[in-house]
Design a protein around this motif. Structure first.
Motif, PDB file in Angstrom:
ATOM      1  N   GLY A  78       0.817  -1.211   0.000  1.00 16.82           N
ATOM      2  CA  GLY A  78       0.000   0.000   0.000  1.00 16.82           C
ATOM      3  C   GLY A  78       0.847   1.256   0.000  1.00 16.82           C
ATOM      4  O   GLY A  78       0.559   2.220  -0.722  1.00 16.82           O
ATOM      5  N   LYS A  79       1.897   1.256   0.786  1.00 14.13           N
ATOM      6  CA  LYS A  79       2.780   2.421   0.843  1.00 14.13           C
ATOM      7  C   LYS A  79       3.522   2.613  -0.480  1.00 14.13           C
ATOM      8  O   LYS A  79       3.757   3.745  -0.912  1.00 14.13           O
ATOM      9  CB  LYS A  79       3.759   2.285   2.005  1.00 14.13           C
ATOM     10  CG  LYS A  79       3.059   2.370   3.362  1.00 14.13           C
ATOM     11  CD  LYS A  79       4.002   2.064   4.507  1.00 14.13           C
ATOM     12  CE  LYS A  79       3.250   2.120   5.831  1.00 14.13           C
ATOM     13  NZ  LYS A  79       4.109   1.771   6.978  1.00 14.13           N
ATOM     14  N   ALA A  80       3.865   1.505  -1.136  1.00 17.70           N
ATOM     15  CA  ALA A  80       4.512   1.604  -2.439  1.00 17.70           C
ATOM     16  C   ALA A  80       3.572   2.226  -3.468  1.00 17.70           C
ATOM     17  O   ALA A  80       4.003   3.028  -4.313  1.00 17.70           O
ATOM     18  CB  ALA A  80       4.970   0.221  -2.894  1.00 17.70           C
ATOM     19  N   LEU A  81       2.291   1.884  -3.405  1.00 17.79           N
ATOM     20  CA  LEU A  81       1.314   2.457  -4.333  1.00 17.79           C
ATOM     21  C   LEU A  81       1.164   3.961  -4.103  1.00 17.79           C
ATOM     22  O   LEU A  81       1.112   4.748  -5.051  1.00 17.79           O
ATOM     23  CB  LEU A  81      -0.035   1.759  -4.167  1.00 17.79           C
ATOM     24  CG  LEU A  81      -0.108   0.308  -4.639  1.00 17.79           C
ATOM     25  CD1 LEU A  81      -1.444  -0.308  -4.243  1.00 17.79           C
ATOM     26  CD2 LEU A  81       0.087   0.209  -6.142  1.00 17.79           C
ATOM     27  N   ILE A  82       1.095   4.361  -2.835  1.00 22.84           N
ATOM     28  CA  ILE A  82       0.996   5.786  -2.505  1.00 22.84           C
ATOM     29  C   ILE A  82       2.252   6.511  -2.984  1.00 22.84           C
ATOM     30  O   ILE A  82       2.174   7.594  -3.581  1.00 22.84           O
ATOM     31  CB  ILE A  82       0.812   5.970  -0.989  1.00 22.84           C
ATOM     32  CG1 ILE A  82      -0.564   5.469  -0.560  1.00 22.84           C
ATOM     33  CG2 ILE A  82       0.990   7.443  -0.597  1.00 22.84           C
ATOM     34  CD1 ILE A  82      -0.768   5.451   0.944  1.00 22.84           C
TER      35      ILE A  82
END
Length: 254
Positions: A78-82
């Motif tokens: 999720g943090k990579a997507l953000i």
């Protein structure tokens, strides 16, 4: 029809924050799933240190920010997507403030291929990540060795002396009941100063922040354009963002 797992998790955390605790049977009825499903959900959230299991149910963890090691390991996809969405907003030659945190560190990693960047940060790991490829200003102040950050009044006053194009700052929590929240008054003041120093600013909140009510409330600021999330929050949170006149940016891969 029952909610998808990630939506159930956000609703469970939101319910626990509002009511301090809940029984397994109560949550099963609320979310229209079996008690076995709820037990699996609670075990998953407990493993991520987002709630505390008790006999017959779960209770909310106190209003404290998880340790850095916990944050670095939580929801990496999720943090990579953000981070990918945020990095795509940064053109060559931009002046950028990066708040400390696990998500902003992911943004920094994705900026290594840009040219002419000027970076301001209070995060030592971010400074080391970008020091060979950008002009980096490490905001001075009190060292927090555990968090690997600099902060306090010195850092606040320092950032107030700059004018930048973009700022990316992390939220402590995001909920329908409390809106935008944070854990520490001095840290909140520094993030607010970061936003004031930018023409455009964006909040960052992955799904682990949904339903979490940290003790300090943000007041929406004129420079903030949107919240960047990895998944769509529930309707209550979306309505609160609309009240704040904040946009919602989701990954284009969805």
């Amino acid at each position: 029809m029952s909610e998808l797992p990630f939506r159930r998790h956000a609703l469970i955390l939101q319910h626990l924050e509002q009511h301090e605790g809940a029984r397994t049977t109560e949550l099963a009825a609320l979310l229209d799933v079996t008690r076995e499903t709820i037990r699996t959900d609670l075990a998953h959230l407990s493993d991520r240190n987002l709630l505390q299991l008790v006999r017959g149910g779960a209770v909310a963890i106190g209003a404290r920010e998880p340790e850095l090691a916990e944050r670095l390991s939580a929801n990496p996809l999720g943090k990579a997507l953000i981070a990918a969405e945020a990095a795509a907003m940064v053109p060559d030659g931009a002046r950028v403030i990066l708040d400390s945190g696990s998500t902003t560190l992911e943004i920094a990693k994705r900026l290594r291929g840009r040219s002419g960047l000027r970076i301001w940060t209070n995060d030592i790991a971010i400074a080391f990540e970008l020091m060979q490829v950008a002009e980096v200003t490490l905001l001075g102040g009190r060292l927090d060795a555990t968090e690997r950050t600099l902060g306090g009044q010195d850092a606040i006053e320092m950032v107030q002396g700059y004018a930048t194009d973009l700022a990316f700052v992390s939220l402590g929590g995001l909920s329908a009941s409390h809106g935008l929240t944070d854990f520490d008054r001095t840290g909140l003041a520094l993030r607010q100063s970061m936003i004031h120093a930018a023409t455009d600013a964006y909040y960052l909140a992955d799904q682990t922040k949904f339903g979490r009510n940290a003790p300090l409330r943000w007041k929406p600021m004129a420079q903030t354009r949107a919240v960047i999330c990895d998944i769509a929050p529930d309707t209550g949170i979306a309505q609160r963002l609309n009240e704040y006149e904040l946009g919602l940016i989701l990954p284009r891969q969805m």
